[in-house]
Design a protein around this motif. Structure first.
Motif, PDB file in Angstrom:
ATOM      1  N   LEU A  85      85.921  -1.807 -22.722  1.00  0.00           N
ATOM      2  CA  LEU A  85      87.406  -2.785 -22.617  1.00  0.00           C
ATOM      3  C   LEU A  85      88.560  -2.058 -22.997  1.00  0.00           C
ATOM      4  CD1 LEU A  85      85.644  -5.685 -25.012  1.00  0.00           C
ATOM      5  CD2 LEU A  85      86.348  -5.734 -22.792  1.00  0.00           C
ATOM      6  N   HIS A  86      88.509  -0.852 -23.921  1.00  0.00           N
ATOM      7  CA  HIS A  86      89.494   0.144 -23.740  1.00  0.00           C
ATOM      8  C   HIS A  86      90.063   0.582 -22.428  1.00  0.00           C
ATOM      9  CE1 HIS A  86      91.909   3.436 -25.423  1.00  0.00           C
ATOM     10  NE2 HIS A  86      91.872   2.963 -26.640  1.00  0.00           N
ATOM     11  N   ALA A  87      89.167   0.810 -21.721  1.00  0.00           N
ATOM     12  CA  ALA A  87      89.718   1.320 -20.209  1.00  0.00           C
ATOM     13  C   ALA A  87      90.282  -0.027 -19.414  1.00  0.00           C
ATOM     14  CB  ALA A  87      88.296   1.599 -19.460  1.00  0.00           C
ATOM     15  N   LYS A  88      89.709  -1.144 -19.710  1.00  0.00           N
ATOM     16  CA  LYS A  88      90.461  -2.055 -19.162  1.00  0.00           C
ATOM     17  C   LYS A  88      91.888  -2.493 -19.386  1.00  0.00           C
ATOM     18  CE  LYS A  88      86.466  -5.368 -18.133  1.00  0.00           C
ATOM     19  NZ  LYS A  88      86.589  -5.657 -16.582  1.00  0.00           N
ATOM     20  N   LEU A  89      92.053  -2.227 -20.770  1.00  0.00           N
ATOM     21  CA  LEU A  89      93.449  -2.176 -21.416  1.00  0.00           C
ATOM     22  C   LEU A  89      94.313  -1.187 -20.741  1.00  0.00           C
ATOM     23  CD1 LEU A  89      92.689  -3.717 -24.892  1.00  0.00           C
ATOM     24  CD2 LEU A  89      93.814  -4.850 -23.014  1.00  0.00           C
ATOM     25  N   ARG A  90      93.769   0.146 -20.828  1.00  0.00           N
ATOM     26  CA  ARG A  90      94.408   1.255 -20.275  1.00  0.00           C
ATOM     27  C   ARG A  90      94.943   1.144 -18.896  1.00  0.00           C
ATOM     28  NH1 ARG A  90      90.525   4.888 -22.137  1.00  0.00           N
ATOM     29  NH2 ARG A  90      90.060   5.144 -20.095  1.00  0.00           N
ATOM     30  N   SER A  91      94.049   0.394 -17.926  1.00  0.00           N
ATOM     31  CA  SER A  91      94.795   0.113 -16.730  1.00  0.00           C
ATOM     32  C   SER A  91      95.806  -1.061 -16.830  1.00  0.00           C
ATOM     33  CB  SER A  91      93.244  -0.304 -15.875  1.00  0.00           C
ATOM     34  OG  SER A  91      92.934  -1.724 -16.525  1.00  0.00           O
ATOM     35  N   ALA A  92      96.061  -1.763 -17.788  1.00  0.00           N
ATOM     36  CA  ALA A  92      96.676  -2.659 -17.519  1.00  0.00           C
ATOM     37  C   ALA A  92      98.156  -2.129 -18.321  1.00  0.00           C
ATOM     38  CB  ALA A  92      96.477  -4.013 -18.459  1.00  0.00           C
ATOM     39  N   ALA A  93      97.901  -0.869 -18.766  1.00  0.00           N
ATOM     40  CA  ALA A  93      99.194  -0.300 -19.696  1.00  0.00           C
ATOM     41  C   ALA A  93     100.634  -0.388 -18.473  1.00  0.00           C
ATOM     42  CB  ALA A  93      98.934   0.937 -20.033  1.00  0.00           C
ATOM     43  N   SER A  94     100.310   0.127 -17.148  1.00  0.00           N
ATOM     44  CA  SER A  94     101.476   0.281 -16.352  1.00  0.00           C
ATOM     45  C   SER A  94     102.077  -0.991 -16.017  1.00  0.00           C
ATOM     46  CB  SER A  94     100.970   0.676 -15.064  1.00  0.00           C
ATOM     47  OG  SER A  94      99.912  -0.060 -14.396  1.00  0.00           O
ATOM     48  N   ALA A  95     101.274  -2.320 -16.005  1.00  0.00           N
ATOM     49  CA  ALA A  95     101.939  -3.434 -15.936  1.00  0.00           C
ATOM     50  C   ALA A  95     102.583  -4.146 -17.342  1.00  0.00           C
ATOM     51  CB  ALA A  95     101.131  -4.526 -15.441  1.00  0.00           C
ATOM     52  N   ASP A  96     102.140  -3.723 -18.396  1.00  0.00           N
ATOM     53  CA  ASP A  96     102.694  -4.254 -19.544  1.00  0.00           C
ATOM     54  C   ASP A  96     102.954  -2.944 -20.692  1.00  0.00           C
ATOM     55  OD1 ASP A  96     103.344  -5.516 -22.071  1.00  0.00           O
ATOM     56  OD2 ASP A  96     101.956  -7.167 -21.429  1.00  0.00           O
ATOM     57  N   PRO A  97     103.815  -2.316 -20.803  1.00  0.00           N
ATOM     58  CA  PRO A  97     104.372  -1.256 -21.917  1.00  0.00           C
ATOM     59  C   PRO A  97     103.790  -1.540 -23.017  1.00  0.00           C
ATOM     60  CG  PRO A  97     106.182  -1.717 -20.425  1.00  0.00           C
ATOM     61  CD  PRO A  97     105.369  -2.569 -20.264  1.00  0.00           C
ATOM     62  N   VAL A 156     101.085  -2.686 -24.075  1.00  0.00           N
ATOM     63  CA  VAL A 156      99.583  -2.487 -24.134  1.00  0.00           C
ATOM     64  C   VAL A 156      99.550  -1.110 -24.524  1.00  0.00           C
ATOM     65  CG1 VAL A 156      97.347  -2.594 -23.063  1.00  0.00           C
ATOM     66  CG2 VAL A 156      98.787  -4.132 -22.541  1.00  0.00           C
ATOM     67  N   ALA A 157     100.293   0.163 -23.765  1.00  0.00           N
ATOM     68  CA  ALA A 157     100.344   1.480 -23.996  1.00  0.00           C
ATOM     69  C   ALA A 157     100.364   1.660 -25.552  1.00  0.00           C
ATOM     70  CB  ALA A 157     101.051   2.106 -22.976  1.00  0.00           C
ATOM     71  N   LEU A 158     101.624   1.129 -26.049  1.00  0.00           N
ATOM     72  CA  LEU A 158     102.223   1.359 -27.414  1.00  0.00           C
ATOM     73  C   LEU A 158     100.897   0.822 -28.433  1.00  0.00           C
ATOM     74  CD1 LEU A 158     105.884   0.126 -27.196  1.00  0.00           C
ATOM     75  CD2 LEU A 158     105.074   2.424 -27.336  1.00  0.00           C
ATOM     76  N   ALA A 159     100.413  -0.218 -28.256  1.00  0.00           N
ATOM     77  CA  ALA A 159      99.286  -0.802 -29.040  1.00  0.00           C
ATOM     78  C   ALA A 159      98.427   0.132 -28.984  1.00  0.00           C
ATOM     79  CB  ALA A 159      98.908  -2.170 -28.549  1.00  0.00           C
ATOM     80  N   LEU A 160      97.619   0.703 -27.901  1.00  0.00           N
ATOM     81  CA  LEU A 160      96.561   1.485 -27.915  1.00  0.00           C
ATOM     82  C   LEU A 160      96.576   2.855 -28.755  1.00  0.00           C
ATOM     83  CD1 LEU A 160      95.384   0.720 -24.169  1.00  0.00           C
ATOM     84  CD2 LEU A 160      94.139   0.212 -26.303  1.00  0.00           C
ATOM     85  N   ALA A 161      97.883   3.498 -28.159  1.00  0.00           N
ATOM     86  CA  ALA A 161      98.148   4.342 -29.224  1.00  0.00           C
ATOM     87  C   ALA A 161      98.443   4.247 -30.598  1.00  0.00           C
ATOM     88  CB  ALA A 161      99.733   5.163 -28.778  1.00  0.00           C
ATOM     89  N   ASP A 162      98.717   3.120 -31.051  1.00  0.00           N
ATOM     90  CA  ASP A 162      98.674   2.972 -32.616  1.00  0.00           C
ATOM     91  C   ASP A 162      97.582   2.397 -33.273  1.00  0.00           C
ATOM     92  OD1 ASP A 162     100.213   2.554 -35.062  1.00  0.00           O
ATOM     93  OD2 ASP A 162     100.593   0.487 -34.534  1.00  0.00           O
ATOM     94  N   ASP A 163      97.119   0.993 -32.770  1.00  0.00           N
ATOM     95  CA  ASP A 163      96.139   0.316 -33.372  1.00  0.00           C
ATOM     96  C   ASP A 163      95.143  -0.385 -32.181  1.00  0.00           C
ATOM     97  OD1 ASP A 163      94.110  -0.863 -35.005  1.00  0.00           O
ATOM     98  OD2 ASP A 163      95.457  -2.216 -35.816  1.00  0.00           O
ATOM     99  N   PRO A 164      94.133  -0.016 -31.641  1.00  0.00           N
ATOM    100  CA  PRO A 164      93.524  -0.764 -30.700  1.00  0.00           C
ATOM    101  C   PRO A 164      92.475  -1.773 -31.254  1.00  0.00           C
ATOM    102  CG  PRO A 164      92.507   1.345 -30.706  1.00  0.00           C
ATOM    103  CD  PRO A 164      93.657   1.479 -31.843  1.00  0.00           C
ATOM    104  N   THR A 165      92.998  -2.459 -32.085  1.00  0.00           N
ATOM    105  CA  THR A 165      92.325  -3.669 -32.519  1.00  0.00           C
ATOM    106  C   THR A 165      92.614  -4.844 -31.944  1.00  0.00           C
ATOM    107  OG1 THR A 165      91.772  -2.469 -34.769  1.00  0.00           O
ATOM    108  CG2 THR A 165      91.295  -4.817 -34.883  1.00  0.00           C
TER     109      THR A 165
END
Length: 319
Positions: free
Chosen positions: A107-119, A121-130
């Motif tokens: 699921l983390h990888a699914k969200l990483r792939s979405a980071a380019s479409a929604d910045p 997501v990238a900020l949240a994954l770096a801070d707290d991926p809950t």
């Protein structure tokens, strides 16, 4: 994926409850009405986020009949008003389920792939991926219909919720994947699931693993057919019923754990069978919530002016 916390409000047997949990086998009080209601609420929430049919669950809790129908996504009509009132807390027309979920690498990888479409997501994954989400349901005044919707979706401190019609593709894929990550044991048709796995290429590996689930203390399992072609469970090549009702229950529990593909399994009772499914190289589960006489759920007082779950607009009158 595993559940960090769940909060349920609005059910008769869980008018306001919160549970903070860890991965692995987690024991809670039960089996009792509160644990059953908790499992109902979790099943409702995961099915709702995935857009799966809620009618099977509502039939099991007594709130739907054969005449009930889903007129639109999230809208259920022609329900049994008495059954729905019995399920909801007295005087309530709504319920809510709040979840905090820890992401697995997939699921983390699914969200990483979405980071380019929604910045965000990238900020949240770096801070707290809950991942946090709220599912709400509200009944009509006559309790003949129910609307269920995803009301909040957060990743860390970032709010990602969007109306269903405007949801980006990556969100739809994420929510659909979440819906497959929880299962309740036993499944609705364990023998049917075993037969499909036994005969299908994709599920045969899981079926093979199920055959050894009761070893070494118990028999080797196999699914066969009786003289009428009905499915028959065997243990060491003889009817499994020879080993008693407990062996039959354990075989169905193993089928739910191994065949469902879920990360979280809801179980009434506790069983050492779960340990190798949760730990070690061959683990297929991240978490098992076991209603097996553990600590009671933590009661929550209703906050002053608590907001009711918001209704979706019904496609047609259900009065």
């Amino acid at each position: 994926m595993w559940i960090r916390s769940v909060e349920v409000r609005g059910l008769r047997d869980l008018p306001g409850q919160r549970l903070d949990v860890e991965p692995g086998a987690v024991s809670i009080a039960g089996p009792d009405p509160a644990s059953t209601a908790l499992f109902d609420a979790l099943e409702l929430a995961f099915a709702a986020v995935a857009g799966a049919s809620l009618l099977p669950l509502l039939r099991r809790v007594g709130a739907a009949t054969a005449a009930s129908e889903a007129s639109a996504p999230g809208e259920l009509n022609l329900l049994d008003p008495a059954g729905l009132r019995d399920w909801l807390a007295p005087g309530q027309q709504s319920l809510s389920v709040t979840l905090r979920l820890a992401l697995d690498p997939q699921l983390h990888a699914k969200l990483r792939s979405a980071a380019s479409a929604d910045p965000r997501v990238a900020l949240a994954l770096a801070d707290d991926p809950t991942l946090s989400l709220v599912v709400g349901a509200v009944a009509t005044t006559d309790h003949s219909a129910l609307a269920v919707s995803l009301q909040r979706l957060d990743l860390g401190a970032e709010a990602l919720w969007a109306p269903e019609a405007e949801r980006p593709r990556w969100q739809r894929a994420l929510l659909s994947a979440l819906g497959e990550r929880l299962a309740r044991a036993p499944g609705p048709d364990p023998l049917g699931a075993l037969r499909a796995a036994q005969r299908g290429r994709a599920g045969f590996g899981a079926y093979t693993r199920w055959t050894s689930a009761l070893l070494p203390a118990g028999p080797r399992l196999r699914l066969a057919e009786d003289a009428d072609g009905a499915p028959l469970l065997l243990g060491d090549e003889l009817p499994l019923r020879r080993f008693g009702a407990a062996a039959l229950r354990r075989a169905e529990l193993a089928a739910a754990a191994v065949l469902s593909g879920a990360d979280v399994l809801l179980v009434e009772g506790d069983d050492p069978l779960l340990l190798p499914l949760l730990e070690g190289e061959g683990a297929c589960l991240e978490q098992a919530l076991c209603a097996a006489g553990g600590p009671p759920l933590q009661a929550l007082a209703a906050p002053p002016g608590a907001r009711q779950a918001r209704a979706l607009p019904f496609a047609r009158s259900s009065a």
